[in-house]
Design a protein around this motif. Sequence first.
Motif, PDB file in Angstrom:
ATOM      1  N   UNK A   1       0.826  -1.199   0.000  1.00  0.00           N
ATOM      2  CA  UNK A   1       0.000   0.000   0.000  1.00  0.00           C
ATOM      3  C   UNK A   1       0.862   1.252   0.000  1.00  0.00           C
ATOM      4  N   UNK A   2       0.469   2.198  -0.833  1.00  0.00           N
ATOM      5  CA  UNK A   2       1.133   3.497  -0.857  1.00  0.00           C
ATOM      6  C   UNK A   2       1.008   4.181   0.507  1.00  0.00           C
ATOM      7  N   UNK A   3       2.019   4.956   0.876  1.00  0.00           N
ATOM      8  CA  UNK A   3       1.930   5.796   2.064  1.00  0.00           C
ATOM      9  C   UNK A   3       2.563   7.145   1.742  1.00  0.00           C
ATOM     10  N   UNK A   4       2.602   8.027   2.714  1.00  0.00           N
ATOM     11  CA  UNK A   4       3.154   9.353   2.451  1.00  0.00           C
ATOM     12  C   UNK A   4       3.684   9.978   3.728  1.00  0.00           C
TER      13      UNK A   4
ATOM     14  N   UNK B   1      -2.185  15.458   5.883  1.00  0.00           N
ATOM     15  CA  UNK B   1      -1.224  15.207   6.966  1.00  0.00           C
ATOM     16  C   UNK B   1      -0.750  13.757   6.998  1.00  0.00           C
ATOM     17  N   UNK B   2       0.484  13.545   7.399  1.00  0.00           N
ATOM     18  CA  UNK B   2       1.106  12.218   7.385  1.00  0.00           C
ATOM     19  C   UNK B   2       0.298  11.194   8.159  1.00  0.00           C
TER      20      UNK B   2
ATOM     21  N   UNK C   1      -6.705  10.187   0.400  1.00  0.00           N
ATOM     22  CA  UNK C   1      -5.792  11.319   0.623  1.00  0.00           C
ATOM     23  C   UNK C   1      -5.632  12.140  -0.652  1.00  0.00           C
ATOM     24  N   UNK C   2      -5.413  13.429  -0.497  1.00  0.00           N
ATOM     25  CA  UNK C   2      -5.310  14.356  -1.635  1.00  0.00           C
ATOM     26  C   UNK C   2      -3.961  15.060  -1.611  1.00  0.00           C
ATOM     27  N   UNK C   3      -3.325  15.149  -2.785  1.00  0.00           N
ATOM     28  CA  UNK C   3      -2.026  15.803  -2.915  1.00  0.00           C
ATOM     29  C   UNK C   3      -1.972  16.573  -4.230  1.00  0.00           C
ATOM     30  N   UNK C   4      -1.094  17.561  -4.291  1.00  0.00           N
ATOM     31  CA  UNK C   4      -0.932  18.306  -5.528  1.00  0.00           C
ATOM     32  C   UNK C   4      -0.231  19.617  -5.323  1.00  0.00           C
TER      33      UNK C   4
END
Length: 387
Positions: free
Chosen positions: A60-63, A153-154, A343-346
């Motif tokens: 699974x992806x994480x961040x 947030x992480x 989760x949202x990123x950009x």
Amino acid sequence: MDGDAAHGPADSKAGFVLSNVAEVVERILTFVPTKALFKTARVCRLWRNCARRVLRSQQKMTWLSASGSSRYEEHVLLGAMKEGLENIFLLPQTALLMIDSENFSGRNGSFRHKKARRCEEEGDLDTMDKLRRLLPRSCDIVCAITPGVVLTPSGQHRAPPQEFMEGEAGFSLLFPAVEGVHIRSFHFCKNSLTKSALEEAGLVGNPDMKVVLLFGYNAFKSGGGRFLNQLLEPLAHSNVLVAGGHVERVFPQRKDCCLPGSFGVLGLAMSGSRIQGASVLLDQDVSSPSAAEATIRRLKAANIPERNTVGFMFACVARGPNHYNNQHNVEADAFRKLFPSVPLFGFFGNGEIGCDRIVKDSYTLSETDASGLQHGYTTIMSLVHLG
């Protein structure tokens, strides 16, 4: 003596189990972060084999993300990565980073003189060296420096995503090796963009291609538009989800062909039958929270599973609170309302790349050409499911 004797048989049984029963060892190792897992794998052959199986299961992806003032003499994201990478439960194969340009360029040392190109290049090299030391040697790193950042947030899937048009902020999306999913970086400048190079990167003639994230830089320079059209034209006439935009700069850059200050594109190509993608375009007329929510709601038509899915938001720097009558976080909040577990990123950038593209089997909502993928004063909102 009596106490030692009392504990002896129990210790002996525990030692036997941990030395011989793979099921028990493997279950225990699922609670061990990846960095510590590599050390644990050196204990014996059984533990090494169990550790390998655990690593293969962690797909699974994480961040890792961070905002606010740094305690270090470097960007706040790098400090967060130093701490966070000790506790993640995957082996990163690809890392996608976004960092705000104002604070990244404004750090001391080689970041001190923001307008000095040489200092920027030295700073990028210094940061790449730090990232190489933090991440596994085999990890493919793609980093963009942008005017603004969108992050979650992480470690908190249900935490509200935040839009940062000012202040120090950044994130690192970490992708492990995933069965049935192939993620590959590409980097083109005017000297390296050829049909054969596109084929080699898997961007042309690849029936398994599903998603392309791309980040252009210095496209305003002479020849930049023609260069971008050459890259986008074959992608525009396919069912591939294309999303991204224009950033301040990227690294690493190809030193074997890219001239200092030249234009180019850096990105990720995602292939595999398990991948799904969809996007919608919030055009300039979308200027209220209700209109933003109505547009993003159309992503529901793709029926993309929310598990192991990530959202991407690529917006113009002219949007944000200035576009929504001084209301903050409008588009990120609308996305969270509709997709609370994604989760949202950009980033906020200098132009957007993408369109309404909801691909389900052979169904495509919108078809366009290369020029139809390029926009200003818009937001591209996308979903990418990794299977």
